[in-house]
Design an enzyme around this catalytic site. Sequence first.
Site, mmCIF file in Angstrom:
data_model
loop_
_atom_site.group_PDB
_atom_site.id
_atom_site.type_symbol
_atom_site.label_atom_id
_atom_site.label_comp_id
_atom_site.label_asym_id
_atom_site.label_seq_id
_atom_site.Cartn_x
_atom_site.Cartn_y
_atom_site.Cartn_z
ATOM 1 N N ASP A 228 -15.949 16.757 -17.766
ATOM 2 C CA ASP A 228 -15.866 15.681 -17.307
ATOM 3 C C ASP A 228 -16.779 14.957 -18.032
ATOM 4 O O ASP A 228 -16.857 14.063 -18.971
ATOM 5 C CB ASP A 228 -16.840 15.978 -16.005
ATOM 6 C CG ASP A 228 -15.446 16.884 -14.977
ATOM 7 O OD1 ASP A 228 -15.313 15.787 -14.825
ATOM 8 O OD2 ASP A 228 -15.903 17.761 -14.406
ATOM 9 N N HIS A 256 -17.153 19.374 -9.407
ATOM 10 C CA HIS A 256 -16.619 18.777 -10.654
ATOM 11 C C HIS A 256 -15.413 18.047 -9.598
ATOM 12 O O HIS A 256 -14.591 18.667 -9.040
ATOM 13 C CB HIS A 256 -15.571 19.867 -11.039
ATOM 14 C CG HIS A 256 -14.226 19.352 -11.503
ATOM 15 N ND1 HIS A 256 -14.489 18.146 -12.788
ATOM 16 C CD2 HIS A 256 -12.534 19.923 -11.475
ATOM 17 C CE1 HIS A 256 -12.694 18.084 -13.072
ATOM 18 N NE2 HIS A 256 -12.343 18.721 -12.241
HETATM 19 N N1 LIG Z 1 -11.957 22.178 -13.703
HETATM 20 C C1 LIG Z 1 -11.198 21.225 -14.364
HETATM 21 O O1 LIG Z 1 -11.555 20.054 -15.547
HETATM 22 C C2 LIG Z 1 -9.372 21.275 -14.333
HETATM 23 C C3 LIG Z 1 -8.656 20.455 -14.996
HETATM 24 C C4 LIG Z 1 -7.454 20.567 -14.733
HETATM 25 C C5 LIG Z 1 -7.105 21.492 -13.996
HETATM 26 N N2 LIG Z 1 -7.765 22.250 -13.126
HETATM 27 C C6 LIG Z 1 -6.807 23.116 -12.294
HETATM 28 O O2 LIG Z 1 -6.538 24.436 -12.747
HETATM 29 C C7 LIG Z 1 -5.799 24.876 -12.184
HETATM 30 C C8 LIG Z 1 -4.661 25.001 -12.976
HETATM 31 O O3 LIG Z 1 -4.027 24.018 -13.185
HETATM 32 P P1 LIG Z 1 -2.591 24.009 -14.690
HETATM 33 O O4 LIG Z 1 -1.970 22.707 -14.414
HETATM 34 O O5 LIG Z 1 -2.498 25.452 -15.701
HETATM 35 O O6 LIG Z 1 -1.923 24.870 -12.914
HETATM 36 P P2 LIG Z 1 -0.577 25.245 -12.901
HETATM 37 O O7 LIG Z 1 0.478 25.215 -11.482
HETATM 38 O O8 LIG Z 1 0.505 24.915 -14.286
HETATM 39 O O9 LIG Z 1 -0.834 27.036 -13.198
HETATM 40 C C9 LIG Z 1 -1.454 27.758 -12.280
HETATM 41 C C10 LIG Z 1 -0.646 29.269 -12.153
HETATM 42 O O10 LIG Z 1 -1.385 30.302 -11.587
HETATM 43 C C11 LIG Z 1 -0.157 30.898 -11.480
HETATM 44 N N3 LIG Z 1 -0.983 31.750 -9.259
HETATM 45 C C12 LIG Z 1 -0.895 31.585 -8.902
HETATM 46 N N4 LIG Z 1 -1.460 32.053 -7.321
HETATM 47 C C13 LIG Z 1 -1.911 32.590 -8.422
HETATM 48 C C14 LIG Z 1 -3.221 34.070 -8.022
HETATM 49 N N5 LIG Z 1 -3.096 35.074 -7.119
HETATM 50 N N6 LIG Z 1 -2.938 34.576 -9.262
HETATM 51 C C15 LIG Z 1 -2.863 35.112 -10.271
HETATM 52 N N7 LIG Z 1 -2.354 33.904 -10.617
HETATM 53 C C16 LIG Z 1 -1.807 32.738 -10.255
HETATM 54 C C17 LIG Z 1 0.665 29.795 -11.497
HETATM 55 O O11 LIG Z 1 2.782 30.915 -11.076
HETATM 56 C C18 LIG Z 1 0.699 29.179 -12.495
HETATM 57 O O12 LIG Z 1 1.316 30.025 -13.446
HETATM 58 C C19 LIG Z 1 -5.853 23.977 -10.703
HETATM 59 O O13 LIG Z 1 -5.945 24.382 -10.012
HETATM 60 C C20 LIG Z 1 -5.667 22.647 -11.138
HETATM 61 O O14 LIG Z 1 -6.448 21.717 -10.382
HETATM 62 C C21 LIG Z 1 -9.276 22.121 -13.503
HETATM 63 O O1 LIG Z 2 -6.036 19.196 -10.766
HETATM 64 C C1 LIG Z 2 -7.150 18.256 -10.801
HETATM 65 O O2 LIG Z 2 -7.220 17.617 -9.561
HETATM 66 C C2 LIG Z 2 -7.590 17.477 -11.468
HETATM 67 C C3 LIG Z 2 -8.427 18.080 -12.575
HETATM 68 O O3 LIG Z 2 -9.352 18.522 -12.061
HETATM 69 C C4 LIG Z 2 -8.710 17.277 -13.740
HETATM 70 O O4 LIG Z 2 -10.155 16.992 -13.621
HETATM 71 O O5 LIG Z 2 -8.554 16.257 -14.388
#
Ligand SMILES: NC(=O)c1ccc[n+]([C@@H]2O[C@H](COP(=O)([O-])OP(=O)(O)OC[C@H]3O[C@@H](n4cnc5c(N)ncnc54)[C@H](O)[C@@H]3O)[C@@H](O)[C@H]2O)c1
Ligand SMILES: O=C(O)C[C@H](O)C(=O)O
Length: 416
Positions: A228, A256
């Site tokens: 962000d 967030h």
């Molecule tokens: N904070 C931020 O700025 C931000 C930004 C983007 C995404 N995110 C979040 O990050 C997370 C991951 O995003 P992504 O695109 O890599 O998702 P993704 O679905 O590609 O990957 C998630 C992984 O977690 C694994 N997983 C599921 N349950 C699990 C468990 N109990 N233990 C261990 N591993 C487990 C899945 O098998 C998968 O490989 C999402 O929650 C998304 O919303 C946060």
């Molecule tokens: O995974 C989401 O909900 C969005 C992500 O946290 C983002 O800010 O891009």
Amino acid sequence: MAVTQFNPTSQKPHFRSSQLSFLSRSLPRHRHCAFPGVHRTQRARISCSVAPNEVQVPAVKTEDPKSKPDCYGVFCLTYDLRAEEETRSWKKLINIAVSGAAGMIANHLLFKIASGEVFGPNQPVALKLLGSERSIQALEANPSMNSLNSQNFLLFCISPRGPGMERADLLDINGQIYAEQGKALNAVASRNVKVIVVGNPCNTNALICLKNAPNIPAKNFHALTRLDENRAKCQLALKAGVFYDKVSNVTIWGNHSTTQVPDFLNARIDGLPVKEVVRDHKWLEEEFTEKVQKRGGALIQKWGRSSAASTSVSIVDAIRSLITPTPEGDWFSSGVYTDGNPYGITEGIVFSMPCRSKGDGDYELVKDVIFDDYLRKRIAKTEAELLAEKRCVAHLTGEGIAVCDLPGDTMLPGEM
Ligand SMILES: NC(=O)c1ccc[n+]([C@@H]2O[C@H](COP(=O)([O-])OP(=O)(O)OC[C@H]3O[C@@H](n4cnc5c(N)ncnc54)[C@H](O)[C@@H]3O)[C@@H](O)[C@H]2O)c1
Ligand SMILES: O=C(O)C[C@H](O)C(=O)O
């Protein structure tokens, strides 16, 4: 802990199965040395350098050539970390565990770490990949937290998010994962581990995790809001027609989520207050603020998935902010525990605030920030949302019976 800068009295690093060892590929190439303890049959000739003030690696000791090399997927262990006493010319190993390692974010992040981009050249790093059943097959990851005792960083990139899942469901389902992982951390992790929670809703997931890991200082847990901050800096740079690196002192306050507050009151462009450079204050209050708040959702709408590459860049930024001294006068945003905060924000939640670090893995909250009515009002809204999320997961934080009264008009970035 194995890294000098975090814990000078660190225990000796040791290697467990399923750990992958990488040496930064940017090692200088002018000299070769072999590593003590490496099996004769698989001895690697790995480039390394010995500066005049460093200790030369002693003669190679060999071990029983019949013993099997440790191989994990396509990677085989060629560097025996038990020989650390004898390889004094090397920096101490940094251990990094990544959970959700087969996911999109980790797919970008792991290669950045292994390439030396995060911790710098000449720095050995060991990656421990943790994941769900699916990732065991995809990259021979380890489903167990049991061998996390020597980690310096733990990055949680997990969180399943099914179609049509309500926010309260998400808080509960993901919250249960973070409660479980917090307990495992509490049982085995180093007291100095720095934990960065990325999986959404990351502030409350970080809160659940830290509440379930009372042996680890709450201060060591972060929720990723650096993405962000980067988005806010980018918008300000575009508006002012300057390069991104001219924008400083940007705080993201709070959650967030779409209630987050990108602070343009304290931010600076080329050293000047943003409001002096960007005269269009209506744009700052409305368009800029909303664009940053909803950027995650806009991306999901356009791309069909949540941001992964830019998130991995921001995780790198977040780690580097903890391991390098913050430039004079500047700060960075991170979602951290509010206990003892100087801004009057309710204690006991994970709230994004301005931080500074000496580069030792720790941070301090910045005191000299200013507030006006607009900022205070916005901060109160994101604070209320986090307090509601906290009530919703009380069953997971050991604080009684959960009551879920989430404000209807606030959402995760991807929920719009
Ligand atoms: N904070 C931020 O700025 C931000 C930004 C983007 C995404 N995110 C979040 O990050 C997370 C991951 O995003 P992504 O695109 O890599 O998702 P993704 O679905 O590609 O990957 C998630 C992984 O977690 C694994 N997983 C599921 N349950 C699990 C468990 N109990 N233990 C261990 N591993 C487990 C899945 O098998 C998968 O490989 C999402 O929650 C998304 O919303 C946060
Ligand atoms: O995974 C989401 O909900 C969005 C992500 O946290 C983002 O800010 O891009």
